[in-house]
Enzyme design. Structure first.
Site, PDB file in Angstrom:
ATOM      1  N   ALA A 137       0.768  -1.245   0.000  1.00 37.70           N
ATOM      2  CA  ALA A 137       0.000   0.000   0.000  1.00 37.70           C
ATOM      3  C   ALA A 137       0.803   1.300   0.000  1.00 37.70           C
ATOM      4  CB  ALA A 137      -0.946   0.005   1.201  1.00 37.70           C
ATOM      5  N   GLY A 164      -0.867   5.968  -2.860  1.00 36.62           N
ATOM      6  CA  GLY A 164      -1.583   6.439  -4.043  1.00 36.62           C
ATOM      7  C   GLY A 164      -2.807   5.602  -4.350  1.00 36.62           C
ATOM      8  N   LYS A 165      -2.635   4.295  -4.397  1.00 35.69           N
ATOM      9  CA  LYS A 165      -3.762   3.429  -4.762  1.00 35.69           C
ATOM     10  C   LYS A 165      -4.740   3.249  -3.591  1.00 35.69           C
ATOM     11  CE  LYS A 165      -1.365   0.974  -8.472  1.00 35.69           C
ATOM     12  NZ  LYS A 165      -0.028   1.595  -8.372  1.00 35.69           N
ATOM     13  N   CYS A 195       4.816  -1.856 -12.623  1.00 36.87           N
ATOM     14  CA  CYS A 195       5.339  -0.795 -13.489  1.00 36.87           C
ATOM     15  C   CYS A 195       6.561  -1.311 -14.244  1.00 36.87           C
ATOM     16  CB  CYS A 195       5.669   0.462 -12.697  1.00 36.87           C
ATOM     17  SG  CYS A 195       6.844   0.206 -11.350  1.00 36.87           S
ATOM     18  N   ASP A 203       1.776  -2.736   4.413  1.00 39.11           N
ATOM     19  CA  ASP A 203       3.120  -2.663   3.837  1.00 39.11           C
ATOM     20  C   ASP A 203       4.123  -3.119   4.872  1.00 39.11           C
ATOM     21  OD1 ASP A 203       5.273  -2.096   1.949  1.00 39.11           O
ATOM     22  OD2 ASP A 203       3.810  -0.816   0.955  1.00 39.11           O
ATOM     23  N   ASP A 219       4.259  -8.360   6.566  1.00 41.63           N
ATOM     24  CA  ASP A 219       4.564  -9.003   5.294  1.00 41.63           C
ATOM     25  C   ASP A 219       3.287  -9.633   4.752  1.00 41.63           C
ATOM     26  OD1 ASP A 219       5.490 -10.519   3.174  1.00 41.63           O
ATOM     27  OD2 ASP A 219       7.357 -11.079   4.186  1.00 41.63           O
ATOM     28  N   PRO A 248       3.305   4.281  -1.065  1.00 38.14           N
ATOM     29  CA  PRO A 248       3.064   5.449  -0.210  1.00 38.14           C
ATOM     30  C   PRO A 248       1.605   5.892  -0.103  1.00 38.14           C
ATOM     31  CG  PRO A 248       3.829   6.172  -2.338  1.00 38.14           C
ATOM     32  CD  PRO A 248       3.851   4.677  -2.388  1.00 38.14           C
ATOM     33  N   ASP A 280       0.219  -4.931  -5.902  1.00 43.31           N
ATOM     34  CA  ASP A 280       1.112  -4.055  -6.675  1.00 43.31           C
ATOM     35  C   ASP A 280       2.524  -4.302  -6.138  1.00 43.31           C
ATOM     36  OD1 ASP A 280       1.673  -2.033  -8.580  1.00 43.31           O
ATOM     37  OD2 ASP A 280       1.844  -0.571  -6.963  1.00 43.31           O
TER      38      ASP A 280
END
Length: 381
Positions: free
Chosen positions: A198, A202-203, A319, A221, A249, A200, A269
């Site tokens: 999660a 954004g999503k 990405c 995170d 984790d 920083p 992600d």
């Protein structure tokens, strides 16, 4: 770039691989931002930006997306024999014309206010020329604040972080493919949603915005520092609503948390090789890095299978551009874990629909619509 990694990219791009690699060195012509529509209408934000002399445009396909245009390339003009070293994130911002702030400074010479300095990366790549507004002595006492103004850079984009819209938390810099990821997830009010990677924020913040705070979101995170950054983002945007942020984790959430078969939707992600990020200032990844990351990424998919409900949705995004981290991971999720690959009713804007050995994905490319490299796939259990 390592030759074996180039060969890996050729599996996707064939004879266009060298063109792709050169494209990655330059920023896209559009820099996107997400309007926080829980706080302001898009047109209102566009007007506010214009009043700060920033010309931004609405994206025609994504209602919360706006963008500014990037000019360049230009040659860096800098008559100075002094160099200041910055971290990679700061270097990318300076390349686009941003000013230099204290947190990004790695190493500096002795200087006085009003001096010109050439800004370089840790590997010596020039990214900008700046004019200092403080001395090096003052800099060492600073934790935050402006160090120098950017007077010459290869590219120029409006300084979004210096606008009232940004300061007020009305916009969040975010790529168009990153926003499209949440549209692919399509979270609904009342649902239990898990963001496995999660920070920083954004999503996670986009999920909350998309459901107007009416979903139940668990954001995870791997350490306290990352979770603190996530919380900072949510608070700044006014989106700290119905969210539980947990350090840990997430490869083991089916063991550590009481979430077995409970989540309606899951976002994965995961850490990746970042080969789609633009502009790239250095490329030091190897094929071994990709191989290790693939095994790591598979563990998130395994955990998600345990946690998502029957008929629930899992969205996987990266990405990067390699088949191994993208299409082949989704094929693994289908053939080994038991997921089903989902084709959306409408393709995601600006994406290419990829059909590969029985699975469907959505790829963004510098070669198509001048996007960053990115991949999205939708799965159901």
């Amino acid at each position: 770039m390592e030759e074996s990694l180039v060969r890996e990219l050729r599996r996707v791009y064939g004879s266009l691989t060298e063109v792709l690699i050169n494209k990655l060195k330059n920023p896209p012509r559009r820099l996107y931002m997400r309007v926080v529509t829980t706080r302001a209408e898009r047109e209102e934000v566009l007007r506010l930006l214009r009043s700060d002399n920033v010309l931004a445009y609405p994206d025609p396909y994504t209602p919360e997306a706006i963008y500014v245009e990037v000019e360049g390339p230009f040659e860096i003009q800098c008559e100075s024999d002094k160099e200041i070293i910055v971290d990679d994130k700061t270097a990318s911002s300076l390349l686009l014309g941003a000013n230099l702030y204290r947190p990004g400074v790695v190493k500096t010479p002795v200087f006085n206010p009003g001096e010109k300095l050439l800004v370089v990366t840790r590997t010596g790549i020039p990214v900008a020329c700046v004019e200092t507004i403080v001395s090096s002595r003052e800099l060492y006492r600073m934790k935050r604040g402006l160090v120098a103004k950017n007077i010459s850079s290869p590219y120029r984009a409006p300084r979004i972080t210096e606008t009232r819209a940004y300061t007020a938390g009305l916009i969040y810099p975010q790529s168009l493919p990153s926003m499209a990821t949440i549209h692919a997830l399509s979270p609904k009010p009342g649902e239990l949603i898990v963001d496995m990677n999660a920070s920083p924020g954004g999503k996670s913040s986009h999920i909350i915005q998309y459901t107007r705070g009416k979903s139940r979101l668990v954001s995870i995170d791997r350490n306290e520092k990352k979770v603190a950054l996530l919380k900072e983002t949510l608070i700044k945007l006014g989106l700290d609503l119905n969210n539980v942020a947990i350090p840990g984790d997430s490869r083991y959430i089916h063991i550590d948390l009481n979430l077995e078969n409970r989540a309606d939707r899951i976002l994965i992600d995961p850490p990746c090789s970042n080969l789609g990020v633009r502009p790239v200032l250095k490329q030091d990844k190897t094929i071994r890095d990709v191989e290790n990351l693939v095994e790591y990424q598979k563990q998130f998919l395994k955990a998600a299978y345990h946690v998502v409900k029957k008929n629930g949705i899992v969205v996987y995004s990266t990405c990067t551009l390699t088949l191994r981290e993208n299409e082949e991971n989704i094929r693994y999720a289908v053939e080994e874990l038991g997921f089903t690959s989902v084709e959306l009713e409408k393709p995601l804007p600006y994406s290419e629909v990829v059909k590969y050995k029985g699975i469907v994905g959505y790829r963004y490319s510098p070669l198509s619509h001048d996007m960053p490299g990115y991949f999205i796939a939708v799965l159901t259990k």
